[in-house]
Design a protein around this motif. Sequence first.
Motif, PDB file in Angstrom:
ATOM      1  N   LEU A 191      11.335  -3.741  -3.535  1.00 16.80           N
ATOM      2  CA  LEU A 191      10.084  -3.212  -4.058  1.00 16.80           C
ATOM      3  C   LEU A 191       8.945  -4.114  -3.610  1.00 16.80           C
ATOM      4  O   LEU A 191       8.911  -5.299  -3.964  1.00 16.80           O
ATOM      5  N   VAL A 192       8.035  -3.572  -2.814  1.00 16.09           N
ATOM      6  CA  VAL A 192       6.863  -4.325  -2.376  1.00 16.09           C
ATOM      7  C   VAL A 192       5.727  -4.057  -3.356  1.00 16.09           C
ATOM      8  O   VAL A 192       5.402  -2.894  -3.641  1.00 16.09           O
ATOM      9  N   VAL A 193       5.125  -5.130  -3.869  1.00 19.11           N
ATOM     10  CA  VAL A 193       4.080  -5.028  -4.888  1.00 19.11           C
ATOM     11  C   VAL A 193       2.843  -5.798  -4.437  1.00 19.11           C
ATOM     12  O   VAL A 193       2.922  -6.991  -4.122  1.00 19.11           O
ATOM     13  N   GLY A 194       1.713  -5.126  -4.391  1.00 13.30           N
ATOM     14  CA  GLY A 194       0.433  -5.801  -4.239  1.00 13.30           C
ATOM     15  C   GLY A 194      -0.149  -5.998  -5.628  1.00 13.30           C
ATOM     16  O   GLY A 194      -0.118  -5.074  -6.448  1.00 13.30           O
ATOM     17  N   SER A 195      -0.678  -7.177  -5.911  1.00 13.13           N
ATOM     18  CA  SER A 195      -1.200  -7.463  -7.254  1.00 13.13           C
ATOM     19  C   SER A 195      -2.602  -8.044  -7.152  1.00 13.13           C
ATOM     20  O   SER A 195      -2.805  -9.115  -6.575  1.00 13.13           O
ATOM     21  N   GLY A 196      -3.566  -7.329  -7.712  1.00 10.81           N
ATOM     22  CA  GLY A 196      -4.955  -7.777  -7.682  1.00 10.81           C
ATOM     23  C   GLY A 196      -5.781  -6.945  -8.636  1.00 10.81           C
ATOM     24  O   GLY A 196      -5.315  -6.579  -9.711  1.00 10.81           O
ATOM     25  N   ASN A 197      -7.004  -6.632  -8.263  1.00 13.20           N
ATOM     26  CA  ASN A 197      -7.851  -5.703  -9.012  1.00 13.20           C
ATOM     27  C   ASN A 197      -8.852  -5.094  -8.042  1.00 13.20           C
ATOM     28  O   ASN A 197      -9.469  -5.822  -7.257  1.00 13.20           O
ATOM     29  N   LEU A 198      -9.017  -3.778  -8.096  1.00 12.33           N
ATOM     30  CA  LEU A 198      -9.889  -3.122  -7.126  1.00 12.33           C
ATOM     31  C   LEU A 198     -11.354  -3.463  -7.382  1.00 12.33           C
ATOM     32  O   LEU A 198     -12.105  -3.749  -6.450  1.00 12.33           O
ATOM     33  N   VAL A 199     -11.782  -3.401  -8.620  1.00  7.03           N
ATOM     34  CA  VAL A 199     -13.120  -3.853  -8.995  1.00  7.03           C
ATOM     35  C   VAL A 199     -12.938  -5.185  -9.713  1.00  7.03           C
ATOM     36  O   VAL A 199     -12.264  -5.259 -10.745  1.00  7.03           O
ATOM     37  N   HIS A 200     -13.526  -6.235  -9.161  1.00  5.01           N
ATOM     38  CA  HIS A 200     -13.258  -7.577  -9.710  1.00  5.01           C
ATOM     39  C   HIS A 200     -14.466  -8.472  -9.452  1.00  5.01           C
ATOM     40  O   HIS A 200     -14.553  -9.163  -8.442  1.00  5.01           O
ATOM     41  N   ASN A 201     -15.426  -8.417 -10.376  1.00  5.23           N
ATOM     42  CA  ASN A 201     -16.610  -9.267 -10.271  1.00  5.23           C
ATOM     43  C   ASN A 201     -16.743 -10.060 -11.571  1.00  5.23           C
ATOM     44  O   ASN A 201     -17.347  -9.604 -12.546  1.00  5.23           O
ATOM     45  N   LEU A 262      -4.301  -3.184   0.370  1.00  4.39           N
ATOM     46  CA  LEU A 262      -4.047  -2.820   1.766  1.00  4.39           C
ATOM     47  C   LEU A 262      -2.587  -3.030   2.129  1.00  4.39           C
ATOM     48  O   LEU A 262      -2.038  -2.303   2.965  1.00  4.39           O
ATOM     49  N   TYR A 263      -1.931  -4.012   1.501  1.00  2.00           N
ATOM     50  CA  TYR A 263      -0.511  -4.244   1.762  1.00  2.00           C
ATOM     51  C   TYR A 263       0.331  -3.094   1.231  1.00  2.00           C
ATOM     52  O   TYR A 263       1.370  -2.757   1.802  1.00  2.00           O
ATOM     53  N   ALA A 264      -0.107  -2.485   0.141  1.00  2.05           N
ATOM     54  CA  ALA A 264       0.609  -1.321  -0.385  1.00  2.05           C
ATOM     55  C   ALA A 264       0.317  -0.083   0.461  1.00  2.05           C
ATOM     56  O   ALA A 264       1.240   0.642   0.873  1.00  2.05           O
ATOM     57  N   LEU A 265      -0.949   0.157   0.766  1.00  2.00           N
ATOM     58  CA  LEU A 265      -1.320   1.356   1.519  1.00  2.00           C
ATOM     59  C   LEU A 265      -0.723   1.368   2.920  1.00  2.00           C
ATOM     60  O   LEU A 265      -0.381   2.426   3.449  1.00  2.00           O
ATOM     61  N   ALA A 266      -0.587   0.202   3.521  1.00  2.00           N
ATOM     62  CA  ALA A 266      -0.052   0.125   4.887  1.00  2.00           C
ATOM     63  C   ALA A 266       1.379   0.660   4.966  1.00  2.00           C
ATOM     64  O   ALA A 266       1.833   1.068   6.034  1.00  2.00           O
ATOM     65  N   LEU A 267       2.085   0.659   3.843  1.00  3.81           N
ATOM     66  CA  LEU A 267       3.477   1.108   3.823  1.00  3.81           C
ATOM     67  C   LEU A 267       3.612   2.572   3.431  1.00  3.81           C
ATOM     68  O   LEU A 267       4.725   3.096   3.337  1.00  3.81           O
ATOM     69  N   GLN A 268       2.483   3.233   3.218  1.00  2.36           N
ATOM     70  CA  GLN A 268       2.515   4.656   2.869  1.00  2.36           C
ATOM     71  C   GLN A 268       2.983   5.489   4.058  1.00  2.36           C
ATOM     72  O   GLN A 268       2.543   5.280   5.193  1.00  2.36           O
ATOM     73  N   GLU A 269       3.873   6.437   3.788  1.00  6.59           N
ATOM     74  CA  GLU A 269       4.319   7.380   4.799  1.00  6.59           C
ATOM     75  C   GLU A 269       3.805   8.777   4.460  1.00  6.59           C
ATOM     76  O   GLU A 269       3.409   9.039   3.321  1.00  6.59           O
ATOM     77  N   LYS A 270       3.807   9.677   5.445  1.00 11.16           N
ATOM     78  CA  LYS A 270       3.192  10.995   5.283  1.00 11.16           C
ATOM     79  C   LYS A 270       3.782  11.787   4.130  1.00 11.16           C
ATOM     80  O   LYS A 270       3.090  12.570   3.480  1.00 11.16           O
ATOM     81  N   THR A 271       5.060  11.598   3.859  1.00 11.42           N
ATOM     82  CA  THR A 271       5.720  12.379   2.811  1.00 11.42           C
ATOM     83  C   THR A 271       5.602  11.749   1.422  1.00 11.42           C
ATOM     84  O   THR A 271       6.053  12.331   0.438  1.00 11.42           O
ATOM     85  N   ASP A 272       5.002  10.584   1.336  1.00 18.62           N
ATOM     86  CA  ASP A 272       4.900   9.884   0.056  1.00 18.62           C
ATOM     87  C   ASP A 272       3.864  10.527  -0.863  1.00 18.62           C
ATOM     88  O   ASP A 272       2.737  10.811  -0.439  1.00 18.62           O
ATOM     89  N   GLU A 273       4.243  10.718  -2.105  1.00 19.00           N
ATOM     90  CA  GLU A 273       3.271  11.102  -3.120  1.00 19.00           C
ATOM     91  C   GLU A 273       2.510   9.855  -3.560  1.00 19.00           C
ATOM     92  O   GLU A 273       3.042   8.749  -3.527  1.00 19.00           O
ATOM     93  N   ILE A 274       1.265  10.054  -3.983  1.00 16.34           N
ATOM     94  CA  ILE A 274       0.453   8.941  -4.464  1.00 16.34           C
ATOM     95  C   ILE A 274      -0.023   9.265  -5.879  1.00 16.34           C
ATOM     96  O   ILE A 274      -0.558  10.349  -6.130  1.00 16.34           O
ATOM     97  N   ASN A 275       0.185   8.340  -6.782  1.00 16.74           N
ATOM     98  CA  ASN A 275      -0.247   8.519  -8.162  1.00 16.74           C
ATOM     99  C   ASN A 275      -0.985   7.283  -8.647  1.00 16.74           C
ATOM    100  O   ASN A 275      -0.581   6.150  -8.345  1.00 16.74           O
TER     101      ASN A 275
END
Length: 294
Positions: A191-201, A262-275
């Motif tokens: 399981l590859v996990v990216g951990s951060g926050n998209l909005v982080h100020n 970006l580390y998570a999105l880079a591993l997305q494949e065409k058939t993958d659902e996104i939630n």
Amino acid sequence: MKREQFLKTILAAMPATIGAMKLDVVHKMTKGLENTPKMPVLFLGHGSPMNAIAENEFVQGFRKVSSEIETPKAIVVVSAHWETKGTRVTAMENPTTIHDFGGFPKELYEVQYPAPGNPVLANETKSLITTSEVILDEKWGLDHGAWSVIRHMYPNADVPVIQLSLDYYKTPAEHYELAKELGKLREKGVLVVGSGNLVHNLQMVDWRNLNENYAFDWAQEASSKMNEYILSGNHKELINFSKQGRAFQLSVPTPEHFLPLLYALALQEKTDEINLFNDQPLGGSLSMTSVKIG
């Protein structure tokens, strides 16, 4: 490469203490690298370190997503809180729990997450990455970007965890291309996990209302646009986040909490659902938005 040759290669690449292990022990460790059904990929908005000991909607979201997927053989975490010169991967058998924060209650500093490491997976990860030299790291351990969320997902600490660092010399596009090389891990039960926050100020947080689910106008604008790009698969605009206007610039004043996405999105494949899940703002200038791919 035959299995015997692979084992010899791994043994030769490991530190002497690991190389001296009996071959049958290493054989058992390598079982985690055998092919499996494809694992999903996660980006987790980890928020405050206090989420490690809190009971709230976000913690419940972390638990829920783990219940929806097969228990992984191992986890690779890319955390906002490990930036290095060059790319490193933790390669020790027993990573320490790092309390990389200050000013929090004593209870938080007493938390330990004794998940094992996985030197074989560290070497496998190193071998997959060809765009950069990868250094095997014996010092770092697990920072709170990793253990504060994973402890809710796998509370028994029985799933091996390694961390991959963020090279602060790389551009977002270079991070994305490096991440693509990790795709085979999804087929190894990892399981590859990216951990951060998209909005982080943190400079603009409304500390008096830190736990309130509201966003400043610019934070809401950026968050909505980020979600739109994620759900539509528009990775190009997310890679070029610094060129998306003032709302993005305020939401991502420094890149380290955004890059794990970006580390998570880079591993997305065409058939993958996104939630999306945990898709809530906090304190005006933070977001807990998390992403499940596959």
